[in-house]
Enzyme design. Structure first.
Site, short mmCIF file in Angstrom:
data_model
loop_
_atom_site.label_atom_id
_atom_site.label_comp_id
_atom_site.label_asym_id
_atom_site.label_seq_id
_atom_site.Cartn_x
_atom_site.Cartn_y
_atom_site.Cartn_z
N HIS A 77 -0.14 -6.88 1.10
CA HIS A 77 -0.05 -5.73 0.19
C HIS A 77 1.38 -5.36 -0.18
O HIS A 77 1.59 -4.51 -1.05
CB HIS A 77 -0.74 -4.50 0.80
CG HIS A 77 0.07 -3.82 1.85
ND1 HIS A 77 0.24 -4.33 3.10
CD2 HIS A 77 0.78 -2.66 1.81
CE1 HIS A 77 1.01 -3.52 3.81
NE2 HIS A 77 1.36 -2.51 3.05
C1 UD1 Z 1 1.89 2.58 1.21
C2 UD1 Z 1 3.21 2.61 1.97
C3 UD1 Z 1 3.36 1.35 2.78
C4 UD1 Z 1 2.13 1.10 3.65
C5 UD1 Z 1 0.90 1.10 2.76
C6 UD1 Z 1 -0.37 0.89 3.55
C7 UD1 Z 1 5.08 3.75 0.86
C8 UD1 Z 1 6.37 3.54 0.17
N1 UD1 Z 1 4.35 2.66 1.08
O1 UD1 Z 1 1.96 1.51 0.29
O2 UD1 Z 1 4.48 1.48 3.64
O3 UD1 Z 1 2.28 -0.13 4.30
O4 UD1 Z 1 0.83 2.38 2.11
O5 UD1 Z 1 -1.48 0.84 2.72
O6 UD1 Z 1 4.77 4.85 1.18
N2 UD1 Z 1 -4.16 2.99 -4.39
C9 UD1 Z 1 -5.50 3.17 -4.54
N3 UD1 Z 1 -6.15 4.03 -3.68
C10 UD1 Z 1 -5.52 4.70 -2.71
C11 UD1 Z 1 -4.14 4.51 -2.56
C12 UD1 Z 1 -3.46 3.65 -3.40
O7 UD1 Z 1 -6.13 2.60 -5.42
O8 UD1 Z 1 -6.15 5.45 -1.97
C13 UD1 Z 1 -3.46 2.04 -5.28
C14 UD1 Z 1 -2.86 2.72 -6.49
O9 UD1 Z 1 -2.94 1.83 -7.57
C15 UD1 Z 1 -1.41 2.88 -6.10
C16 UD1 Z 1 -1.17 1.64 -5.25
O10 UD1 Z 1 -2.40 1.42 -4.57
O11 UD1 Z 1 -0.56 2.98 -7.19
C17 UD1 Z 1 -0.05 1.80 -4.27
O12 UD1 Z 1 -0.26 2.94 -3.44
P1 UD1 Z 1 0.99 3.67 -2.74
O13 UD1 Z 1 0.53 4.75 -1.86
O14 UD1 Z 1 2.02 3.99 -3.77
O15 UD1 Z 1 1.64 2.50 -1.87
P2 UD1 Z 1 0.97 1.42 -0.93
O16 UD1 Z 1 1.20 0.09 -1.55
O17 UD1 Z 1 -0.41 1.78 -0.52
#
Ligand code: UD1
Length: 369
Positions: free
Chosen positions: A212
């Site tokens: 991821h």
């Molecule tokens: C975040 C953390 C990362 C952790 C990861 C675990 C930061 C900088 N990153 O990354 O350290 O390893 O979580 O999962 O805080 N999305 C969904 N549903 C959700 C959440 C996210 O669809 O419930 C999708 C969205 O398109 C979003 C993308 O995932 O834009 C990224 O989510 P985000 O929380 O920004 O970062 P992660 O990659 O999940």
């Protein structure tokens, strides 16, 4: 009579935070001096990334949910700060406790520090040395803002000392995520049940992979190479691949869905904690770019290949079952073949990864506050 106590505002935001906060919230509920107040920032919001974990871990519903959702780093961090401030203002005699290295961790630490509210960081001092990782920036800044720093491995103290942090503020307590792992291992869900839900018959043996990190999934060429590599391993041993929503979206956008063929690669949606534990514990090999899974495989004694160029968790390499293999498919394939042929890297359990870290944290907090 209600207890006269300070409020420990415990912050969670994203999936890897829940298993770290759960044992801390549980011990604080029994404390005579400290009361937990659980804030969920809403950084993760899909039920599969969220409510399911709360239910499985027996966590109380959050006392406040900031519902920030997704956004750029600036938007997400700023939104957490804006929405956290009034919650903190309303708390009685607060201390703010943050875990890990996600955007919510830094945002809440920054709000608290500027208000003169004590900040406690759990999982302090981990460093990959790679500022291209957003988490690394969150780690460095959160540690600078923290009054008390709880570490999971010995190397963290040297990292913090190099950044000028007073040793008196640092406490080596072990790993709260492993507290949760030890407590829940007997409840792990059998892989056959997890795979059946997705319509797969459990193979005799399997590998598990998770991807991821932006550095692995955002560039379609890199993602294609890594998935191709998993498919090649899958010729020998099927690879179970639970997909983060971000990774699923990138695979679809890059036109790589065909690689998830259900024979070599068994793709699943995001898994709950107990299903993931069951998959990892039965895997012959794990290939991952997750920080937490490097630690969980070490605790479980399962060989792990980390598909990154660096790790902030060197104890998993020095003592544990982890090999930092990088992202070159030839190296990954060679290491996977070697691991499957030999049974993989053996390790031992790092110091203080014994299920008691949250108790040690609570003892320090009670003495200090
Ligand atoms: C975040 C953390 C990362 C952790 C990861 C675990 C930061 C900088 N990153 O990354 O350290 O390893 O979580 O999962 O805080 N999305 C969904 N549903 C959700 C959440 C996210 O669809 O419930 C999708 C969205 O398109 C979003 C993308 O995932 O834009 C990224 O989510 P985000 O929380 O920004 O970062 P992660 O990659 O999940």
């Amino acid at each position: 009579m209600p207890k006269r106590s300070r409020t420990v505002v415990c912050v969670v935001g994203a999936r890897p935070n829940y298993m770290k906060a759960a044992p801390i919230v549980a011990v604080l509920r029994d404390s005579a001096r400290l009361s937990p107040f659980l804030v969920h920032t809403g950084q993760h919001y899909d039920p599969d990334m969220n409510e399911r974990f709360f239910a499985e871990l027996g966590m109380p519903a959050p006392d406040a949910n900031l519902e920030v959702g997704s956004g750029s780093h600036a938007v997400q961090t700023a939104e957490v700060m804006i929405r956290f401030e009034p919650v903190l203002d309303a708390a009685r005699d607060p201390i703010v406790l943050v875990v890990g290295d996600v955007n919510s961790t830094l945002a809440c630490a920054l709000v608290a520090a500027k208000k003169g509210v004590p900040v406690v960081h759990v999982e302090a001092g981990l460093r990959s040395g790679d500022r291209a990782m957003p988490e690394e920036i969150n780690r460095v800044l959160t540690d600078q803002l923290s009054d008390l720093l709880f570490t999971t491995e010995r190397t963290a103290a040297a990292n913090l000392a190099a950044e000028g942090i007073d040793a008196a503020r640092i406490h080596f307590v072990g790993n709260v995520m492993i507290d949760t792992l030890i407590a829940n291992l007997p409840r792990a869900i059998a892989p056959a049940a997890t795979l059946a839900v997705a319509g797969f018959v459990a193979p005799a043996g399997f590998a598990v992979s998770t991807l991821h990190r932006p550095s692995n999934v955002d560039d379609p060429a890199v993602l294609r190479r890594l998935l191709g590599c998993l498919a090649e391993i899958g010729e020998t041993l099927p690879v179970v691949l639970p997909l983060h929503p971000r990774t699923r979206a990138r695979i679809d956008a890059a036109g790589l869905t065909g690689l998830l063929d259900g024979r070599r690669i068994l793709a699943l949606g995001p898994q709950g904690y107990l299903a993931m534990l069951g998959l990892m514990k039965s895997a012959r090999l794990v290939l991952t770019d997750s920080g937490g899974i490097q630690e969980e495989t070490t605790a479980l004694g399962i060989p792990c290949l980390t598909l990154r160029d660096n790790t902030e968790r060197p104890v998993t390499v020095e003592f544990g079952t982890n090999i930092l293999i990088g992202r070159d498919p030839a190296l990954i394939l060679a290491a996977a073949r070697d691991s499957l042929a030999t049974g993989g890297k053996a390790g031992r359990i790092p110091e203080y990864w014994d299920g008691q870290a949250a108790r040690r944290i609570a003892a320090v907090l009670e003495e200090r506050f």
